[in-house]
Design a protein around this motif. Structure first.
Motif, PDB file in Angstrom:
ATOM      1  N   TYR A  79       0.792  -1.241   0.000  1.00  0.00           N
ATOM      2  CA  TYR A  79       0.000   0.000   0.000  1.00  0.00           C
ATOM      3  C   TYR A  79       0.821   1.288   0.000  1.00  0.00           C
ATOM      4  O   TYR A  79       0.317   2.334  -0.444  1.00  0.00           O
ATOM      5  N   ARG A  82       1.309   3.489  -3.629  1.00  0.00           N
ATOM      6  CA  ARG A  82       0.088   4.026  -4.246  1.00  0.00           C
ATOM      7  C   ARG A  82      -0.606   5.016  -3.318  1.00  0.00           C
ATOM      8  O   ARG A  82      -1.196   5.997  -3.781  1.00  0.00           O
ATOM      9  N   THR A  83      -0.519   4.771  -1.985  1.00  0.00           N
ATOM     10  CA  THR A  83      -1.174   5.690  -1.050  1.00  0.00           C
ATOM     11  C   THR A  83      -0.451   7.027  -1.004  1.00  0.00           C
ATOM     12  O   THR A  83      -1.083   8.097  -0.999  1.00  0.00           O
ATOM     13  N   GLU A  84       0.881   7.002  -1.003  1.00  0.00           N
ATOM     14  CA  GLU A  84       1.631   8.252  -1.006  1.00  0.00           C
ATOM     15  C   GLU A  84       1.371   9.039  -2.282  1.00  0.00           C
ATOM     16  O   GLU A  84       1.215  10.266  -2.247  1.00  0.00           O
ATOM     17  N   GLN A  86      -1.331   8.974  -4.074  1.00  0.00           N
ATOM     18  CA  GLN A  86      -2.667   9.549  -3.947  1.00  0.00           C
ATOM     19  C   GLN A  86      -2.630  10.854  -3.150  1.00  0.00           C
ATOM     20  O   GLN A  86      -3.274  11.842  -3.514  1.00  0.00           O
ATOM     21  N   ASP A 215       5.340   6.274   6.958  1.00  0.00           N
ATOM     22  CA  ASP A 215       4.324   5.237   7.098  1.00  0.00           C
ATOM     23  C   ASP A 215       3.775   5.252   8.525  1.00  0.00           C
ATOM     24  O   ASP A 215       4.518   5.443   9.489  1.00  0.00           O
ATOM     25  N   THR A 327      -2.709  13.251   5.121  1.00  0.00           N
ATOM     26  CA  THR A 327      -2.884  11.802   5.179  1.00  0.00           C
ATOM     27  C   THR A 327      -3.936  11.385   4.167  1.00  0.00           C
ATOM     28  O   THR A 327      -4.639  12.223   3.587  1.00  0.00           O
ATOM     29  N   ASP A 328      -4.059  10.081   3.956  1.00  0.00           N
ATOM     30  CA  ASP A 328      -5.105   9.530   3.098  1.00  0.00           C
ATOM     31  C   ASP A 328      -6.352   9.280   3.948  1.00  0.00           C
ATOM     32  O   ASP A 328      -6.294   9.301   5.185  1.00  0.00           O
ATOM     33  N   LYS A 330      -7.854   6.642   4.818  1.00  0.00           N
ATOM     34  CA  LYS A 330      -7.775   5.489   5.716  1.00  0.00           C
ATOM     35  C   LYS A 330      -6.660   5.632   6.759  1.00  0.00           C
ATOM     36  O   LYS A 330      -6.444   4.723   7.564  1.00  0.00           O
ATOM     37  N   LEU A 332      -3.460   5.452   6.396  1.00  0.00           N
ATOM     38  CA  LEU A 332      -2.401   4.470   6.202  1.00  0.00           C
ATOM     39  C   LEU A 332      -1.027   5.127   6.154  1.00  0.00           C
ATOM     40  O   LEU A 332      -0.028   4.548   6.590  1.00  0.00           O
ATOM     41  N   PHE A 333      -0.970   6.352   5.623  1.00  0.00           N
ATOM     42  CA  PHE A 333       0.310   6.984   5.293  1.00  0.00           C
ATOM     43  C   PHE A 333       0.193   8.480   5.540  1.00  0.00           C
ATOM     44  O   PHE A 333      -0.908   9.039   5.554  1.00  0.00           O
TER      45      PHE A 333
END
Length: 343
Positions: A79, A82-84, A86, A215, A327-328, A330, A332-333
């Motif tokens: 994750y 792709r999360t970063e 985003q 993270d 942050t995202d 969720k 996550l990051f």
């Protein structure tokens, strides 16, 4: 480690060439501060001589290792990348405002330079300095960026930024900013991370800004899946380190005699990656013999996970003040914008 001063005078990337490819390369200057083979040999032998054998994660990133890591970033379980991305796409304009358009931008651990592309168009830095330990990967990425961004001036530096490092900076450049994506800060233990951030703060100077990916803490199952993918790409990435030692240091590791193992150490709040010996064996590395017992491991990487406030306290202890964090949805990051405190 001091750079080869000749690299500041000329490099293969700065020779006159009137071809289209030569015109592209004329906007790229390459500086080779890569560790010598003697440095690598000494660090490997020291790490394997410890009671708990270890190797530094920077050794992952030869050309094959860099390509395997690029493959990891595309895995469904992994994750962070792709999360970063985003987060960068959602907030890139605000990040560029914080860093300052037209700045001198340093990217530490640039890799394939995928993430920086989100920022370059809006940031339009005066000079872009990608820094990576994988020379071939760095050159490929620099050429791709020069083609995509025709007005971009690039000073690519092949260097090991895990310790004191040199950069091709003009002393008159005051408007400096840095980008450190991928939660690579997690590869350092907290004391090493603090020392690293202090070095970055000295490079940037008072008022300089650092955009850094971190993270976040999360469920063990999510973390362990990210480092134990079903396709075995992370395992191949870990084992490639031994293949590199065989090739570059004349070692005789049997790759089938080791297996990949990654787990979350909750007490330390970190993922640990190890290579586990499948049998009792002896391995020769650079003329020295090392004994491995069945089940004995080589510790190859840590990836620390932080709470937002935990990381902000760490940054503060290194001379940075938190300006903003994104942050995202969720959680996550996280991506932090830090500023070096004024003296």
């Amino acid at each position: 480690m001091r750079p080869d001063t000749a690299a500041f005078q000329a490099s293969p990337m700065t020779q006159a060439d009137t071809s289209p490819q030569g015109c592209l390369r004329s906007r790229i200057r390459f500086f080779d501060f890569h560790p010598t083979m003697a440095d690598v040999r000494a660090e490997v032998l020291d790490g394997l001589s410890h009671p708990h054998k270890r190797l530094p994660p920077k050794l992952f990133y030869d050309q094959q290792g860099s390509r395997l890591f690029d493959a990891i970033t595309e895995l469904p379980e992994y994750y962070p990348t792709r999360t970063e991305i985003q987060i960068l796409r959602a907030h890139g304009a605000a990040m560029a405002e914080r860093l300052g358009r037209g700045c001198v931008l340093i990217e530490l651990g640039s890799g394939s330079s995928l993430k920086i592309q989100t920022l370059l168009a809006v940031l339009q830095p005066r000079v872009y300095i990608p820094v990576d330990i994988s020379k071939a990967h760095l050159l490929e990425s620099a050429q791709a960026l020069a083609e995509r961004f025709p007005g971009l001036s690039i000073r690519a530096a092949c260097a090991d930024y895990s310790g004191p490092f040199e950069l091709p900076l003009d002393p008159d450049w005051r408007d400096r900013a840095a980008f450190f994506p991928g939660s690579s800060i997690g590869n350092f233990d907290p004391n090493e991370a603090r020392a690293f951030l202090k070095r970055v703060a000295r490079v940037l100077g008072p008022g300089g800004r650092l955009l850094i990916g971190v993270d976040l803490k999360k469920a063990r199952a999510v973390l362990e899946a990210a480092y134990n993918d079903a396709q075995g790409v992370t395992a191949a990435f870990n084992l490639n380190l031994l293949a590199r030692l065989n090739r570059e240091l004349g070692a005789d590791f049997e790759l089938d005699a080791f297996r990949h193992h990654a787990f979350f150490n909750e007490e330390a709040s970190r993922i640990e990656m190890h290579l586990v010996s499948r049998c009792n064996q002896r391995v020769r590395v650079a003329g020295q013999v090392f004994e491995f017992r069945l089940g004995e491991t080589i510790h190859t990487e840590n990836s620390y996970k932080y709470g937002i406030q935990d990381f902000q306290r760490l940054a503060r202890s290194a001379g940075f003040v938190s300006e903003q964090v994104w942050t995202d949805p969720k959680d996550l990051f996280s991506v932090h914008c830090l500023i070096v405190e004024e003296a």
